[in-house]
Scaffold this motif. Sequence first.
Motif: not given
Length: 294
Positions: A16-17, A50-54, A56
């Motif tokens: 996720r990065s 990009r999202t708050a958790v990486g 997706l």
Amino acid sequence: MDTRLLTVFDEIYKTRSVSRAGENLGMPQTSVSLALGRLRRQFNDPLFVRTAVGMLPTPQGEALIVPFRQVLELLRKATEQQITFDPAKSHRKFFISMTDISHLEFLPALVNRVNEVAPTVQIEVMRITGETSKQLEAGESDLAIGFMPELEAGFYQQRLFTQGFACVVRKDHPRVNVRVTAAIFRNERHVAITAAGTGHDLVERKLAELKMERQLALTLPTLPGLGNLLANTDLLATVPERVANMLMRIANVKALPPPVSFPSFSIKQHWHERYHHDPANRWLRSVVAELFSE
């Protein structure tokens, strides 16, 4: 598609990065970003956002992960797969192209050795013809053994031995005792062997060069039966040295040096480049070389 792009895609999906994907793959982050950019253009979709958790995957990205991983797994298995050959367990049939002289010279020892170390392997012998080169290329023949100058170009080859010629007559020949002089060679009646691989052309060219004529009584296209013929007639045959030695073992004949210095020639095994690294072909060549190489 560049398979490296699939690897980058899979790593981004897992981590996720972009930066962590680069670290895991040993690639600069910029290279990972460029690879992702190429994928986005190819599929006309962001693929990851990009999202708050990486990072997706988009629905398109989610749909691609399974087929991409299947491709990567197939490639992994393909790179790990290596052809092996175990002669003791193999049931393979080998096709060997041979001349008549090779039949007589090689087959008994070759069959005995193969039966010893590869009891379920089969050998089928094929005749040397104008199609032999195509058969080697197509894999219809695994190996060609003999004196075959027409196969020298474009094929791998290994010299097994070099030989010259000998004159063969029956042991109690009334006019040939311990020497074949030039006069005897001219006056005796000869049998010529035109079978492929016997070096017949070398003999004929040398005699023509010397303007030395011989009296031909008979011309044979094959070697089988020659020993019995010579043992029961007064004919003289000029044959390769190893053929002469074989004839002395099976018939009441003797071999003597010819009065002419005929050129020697090499017996070789030939194979096509396609099968140079094939383990089964390499095994067969090694058996032939071990048995017959000087």
